[in-house]
Design a protein around this motif. Sequence first.
Motif, PDB file in Angstrom:
ATOM      1  N   ALA A 276      21.497  47.850  38.828  1.00 43.30           N
ATOM      2  CA  ALA A 276      22.214  47.016  39.796  1.00 43.30           C
ATOM      3  C   ALA A 276      21.751  45.571  39.654  1.00 43.30           C
ATOM      4  N   SER A 277      22.695  44.677  39.438  1.00 41.56           N
ATOM      5  CA  SER A 277      22.422  43.244  39.360  1.00 41.56           C
ATOM      6  C   SER A 277      23.269  42.551  40.421  1.00 41.56           C
ATOM      7  N   ILE A 278      22.630  41.727  41.232  1.00 33.97           N
ATOM      8  CA  ILE A 278      23.323  41.071  42.340  1.00 33.97           C
ATOM      9  C   ILE A 278      23.309  39.559  42.126  1.00 33.97           C
ATOM     10  N   SER A 279      24.453  38.978  42.301  1.00 36.11           N
ATOM     11  CA  SER A 279      24.582  37.534  42.107  1.00 36.11           C
ATOM     12  C   SER A 279      23.939  36.776  43.261  1.00 36.11           C
ATOM     13  N   ASP A 280      23.785  35.465  43.060  1.00 34.51           N
ATOM     14  CA  ASP A 280      23.456  34.589  44.181  1.00 34.51           C
ATOM     15  C   ASP A 280      24.646  34.559  45.141  1.00 34.51           C
ATOM     16  N   ILE A 281      24.402  34.116  46.359  1.00 29.68           N
ATOM     17  CA  ILE A 281      25.495  33.959  47.320  1.00 29.68           C
ATOM     18  C   ILE A 281      26.383  32.800  46.878  1.00 29.68           C
ATOM     19  N   ALA A 307      32.551  43.172  44.911  1.00 33.07           N
ATOM     20  CA  ALA A 307      32.435  41.908  45.642  1.00 33.07           C
ATOM     21  C   ALA A 307      32.407  42.203  47.134  1.00 33.07           C
ATOM     22  N   ARG A 308      31.459  41.577  47.841  1.00 33.02           N
ATOM     23  CA  ARG A 308      31.311  41.796  49.280  1.00 33.02           C
ATOM     24  C   ARG A 308      31.215  40.459  50.005  1.00 33.02           C
ATOM     25  N   SER A 309      31.845  40.404  51.162  1.00 29.84           N
ATOM     26  CA  SER A 309      31.739  39.221  52.026  1.00 29.84           C
ATOM     27  C   SER A 309      30.474  39.344  52.859  1.00 29.84           C
ATOM     28  N   ARG A 310      29.684  38.293  52.859  1.00 24.41           N
ATOM     29  CA  ARG A 310      28.437  38.293  53.620  1.00 24.41           C
ATOM     30  C   ARG A 310      28.518  37.474  54.904  1.00 24.41           C
ATOM     31  N   GLN A 311      29.411  36.521  54.956  1.00 25.07           N
ATOM     32  CA  GLN A 311      29.529  35.696  56.163  1.00 25.07           C
ATOM     33  C   GLN A 311      30.791  34.864  56.075  1.00 25.07           C
ATOM     34  N   SER A 312      31.480  34.705  57.211  1.00 24.67           N
ATOM     35  CA  SER A 312      32.630  33.820  57.309  1.00 24.67           C
ATOM     36  C   SER A 312      32.466  32.987  58.570  1.00 24.67           C
ATOM     37  N   VAL A 367      37.791  27.567  57.076  1.00 23.20           N
ATOM     38  CA  VAL A 367      36.818  28.640  56.974  1.00 23.20           C
ATOM     39  C   VAL A 367      35.865  28.417  55.809  1.00 23.20           C
ATOM     40  N   GLU A 368      34.586  28.684  56.059  1.00 22.27           N
ATOM     41  CA  GLU A 368      33.585  28.716  54.995  1.00 22.27           C
ATOM     42  C   GLU A 368      33.181  30.168  54.790  1.00 22.27           C
ATOM     43  N   ASP A 369      33.413  30.692  53.570  1.00 16.40           N
ATOM     44  CA  ASP A 369      33.133  32.092  53.246  1.00 16.40           C
ATOM     45  C   ASP A 369      31.942  32.196  52.321  1.00 16.40           C
ATOM     46  N   HIS A 370      31.113  33.220  52.563  1.00 14.35           N
ATOM     47  CA  HIS A 370      29.944  33.502  51.725  1.00 14.35           C
ATOM     48  C   HIS A 370      30.155  34.868  51.073  1.00 14.35           C
ATOM     49  N   GLU A 379      23.369  48.514  31.031  1.00 17.97           N
ATOM     50  CA  GLU A 379      22.387  47.572  30.509  1.00 17.97           C
ATOM     51  C   GLU A 379      22.204  46.416  31.480  1.00 17.97           C
ATOM     52  N   ARG A 380      21.233  45.578  31.179  1.00 16.81           N
ATOM     53  CA  ARG A 380      20.981  44.400  32.002  1.00 16.81           C
ATOM     54  C   ARG A 380      22.181  43.469  31.959  1.00 16.81           C
ATOM     55  N   VAL A 381      22.515  42.909  33.112  1.00 15.81           N
ATOM     56  CA  VAL A 381      23.662  41.997  33.238  1.00 15.81           C
ATOM     57  C   VAL A 381      23.171  40.696  33.865  1.00 15.81           C
ATOM     58  N   ASP A 382      23.693  39.600  33.360  1.00 18.25           N
ATOM     59  CA  ASP A 382      23.345  38.288  33.919  1.00 18.25           C
ATOM     60  C   ASP A 382      24.593  37.669  34.543  1.00 18.25           C
ATOM     61  N   ILE A 383      24.509  37.373  35.858  1.00 17.41           N
ATOM     62  CA  ILE A 383      25.589  36.684  36.573  1.00 17.41           C
ATOM     63  C   ILE A 383      25.121  35.265  36.847  1.00 17.41           C
ATOM     64  N   GLY A 384      25.823  34.288  36.310  1.00 14.51           N
ATOM     65  CA  GLY A 384      25.401  32.897  36.433  1.00 14.51           C
ATOM     66  C   GLY A 384      25.734  32.289  37.790  1.00 14.51           C
ATOM     67  N   GLU A 385      25.542  30.973  37.875  1.00 12.35           N
ATOM     68  CA  GLU A 385      25.782  30.255  39.122  1.00 12.35           C
ATOM     69  C   GLU A 385      27.283  30.146  39.398  1.00 12.35           C
ATOM     70  N   TRP A 386      27.604  30.120  40.688  1.00  7.29           N
ATOM     71  CA  TRP A 386      29.005  30.035  41.105  1.00  7.29           C
ATOM     72  C   TRP A 386      29.502  28.593  40.965  1.00  7.29           C
ATOM     73  N   ILE A 387      30.735  28.470  40.524  1.00 10.02           N
ATOM     74  CA  ILE A 387      31.403  27.177  40.401  1.00 10.02           C
ATOM     75  C   ILE A 387      32.649  27.222  41.279  1.00 10.02           C
ATOM     76  N   VAL A 388      32.773  26.271  42.177  1.00  6.96           N
ATOM     77  CA  VAL A 388      33.925  26.209  43.070  1.00  6.96           C
ATOM     78  C   VAL A 388      34.976  25.313  42.444  1.00  6.96           C
ATOM     79  N   GLU A 389      36.180  25.842  42.304  1.00  6.86           N
ATOM     80  CA  GLU A 389      37.273  25.048  41.761  1.00  6.86           C
ATOM     81  C   GLU A 389      37.853  24.147  42.837  1.00  6.86           C
ATOM     82  N   ASP A 390      38.240  22.961  42.448  1.00  2.52           N
ATOM     83  CA  ASP A 390      38.851  22.040  43.400  1.00  2.52           C
ATOM     84  C   ASP A 390      40.198  22.571  43.850  1.00  2.52           C
TER      85      ASP A 390
END
Length: 391
Positions: A276-281, A307-312, A367-370, A379-390
């Motif tokens: 199990a590999s979990i991304s940053d929020i 994908a799970r919502s953690r906060q809205s 709304v601000e969603d997390h 195998e090991r998985v790498d999830i990089g940093e999130w990029i927000v599209e304009d």
Amino acid sequence: MDCDKVLQNFENLYLNWNPGLFRYREDIHFPWDLTSGRGVAGCFVKNPQFSVSTRGGHHGDGDDAPDGAVEHEEPGFISIYIFNTEGKRVSLSDGALHRGPYVDSPNTLMRLEMHPNTTYTAVISEQSLPSLNQNFTLSALSTAPVQIAPAQNKYKYVTKVQGHGLNPQFTMKVSSATDVSLLLECPETETATHIKLFWSNGNRVARVRSRDIITDSGDYRRGGCLAEKRTLDEGIYTIVCSTFAPDQLGRFTLWISSSYPCKVDPLAPEAAGRRASISDIGILPPGSDRMLAPLRVPRLTRIKLIARSRQSLIGNHPLGRRRSEDGHHSDAISGVRVSDFDLQSGLENQGGVWIVLERIGGPGGQVEDHFEVEALSEERVDIGEWIVEDA
């Protein structure tokens, strides 16, 4: 002794009634071991229950009287519930025909008007009685004969499964068409629970679709929840237990009652046997509805994404949001999934592989969603940093 002295020297004043007004009396004596048999509030599966039957004529009162094992000074309350269930045991406190008040005296009275040839179920309930082996007497005083007997189970076969976990699932094999009752009991007083039965061939359920639901327990409920189905055909089904709030862990007991034997086994957790590999929020600010993160693997591997919502946030009011699942959108509390797929390494020179999260239906971009994404893989998985599209 005048009234002032009575009030000065006594805590309680009882107005009694004359049992000689009734021609018939029926008593049943029983113990209730509250050291191990105490039920959960609102769940009656462990409570003493009795069938009360009339044979003819007009009928009057019944009372439930604990004997001297319950001292008046000890804290605790008792009550009687009456159900129109033909003398069969009940699972929950909902749907009572009559419900007596909880009183802290050694006895309580329930008045009933019963028609001839009628059978009710009487349930003894308590709150905060000492954890002792208590002795009770249930008495029926009436104007015509009354019979009291232990209530019988509605179902012939009962299977009990105890456990501790997060939203457990079970496979249930039915060899012959049967009526079935599913009771989920949870001792955590602040945990509201729910139970569903699915057409799923005994496989783990990840996506809830109304067409796959056979029966469920209705609204989330504290203490216990009940789902029943008449004439469930032969087959293999999936039982899904859930809590109202996400990620709640707790103890539970699952009671499976049926007319014919059913075989019930726990299903392995979704992440069993995988890394199990979990991304940053990832945060979607107001005005943006799409973000993405790179996904990399060292070698060819099979992977599932959740994908799970953690906060809205919109002021102080939490909101449910919608996420993309295989190109579709969903607001499932348990998260949305991309089913197993094979992912190879070395695709960075071709633009790479990206996880894309989208939301729709935002109220005016306020709304601000997390979010977070979990990858289950070989195998090991790498999830990089999130990029927000304009926008």
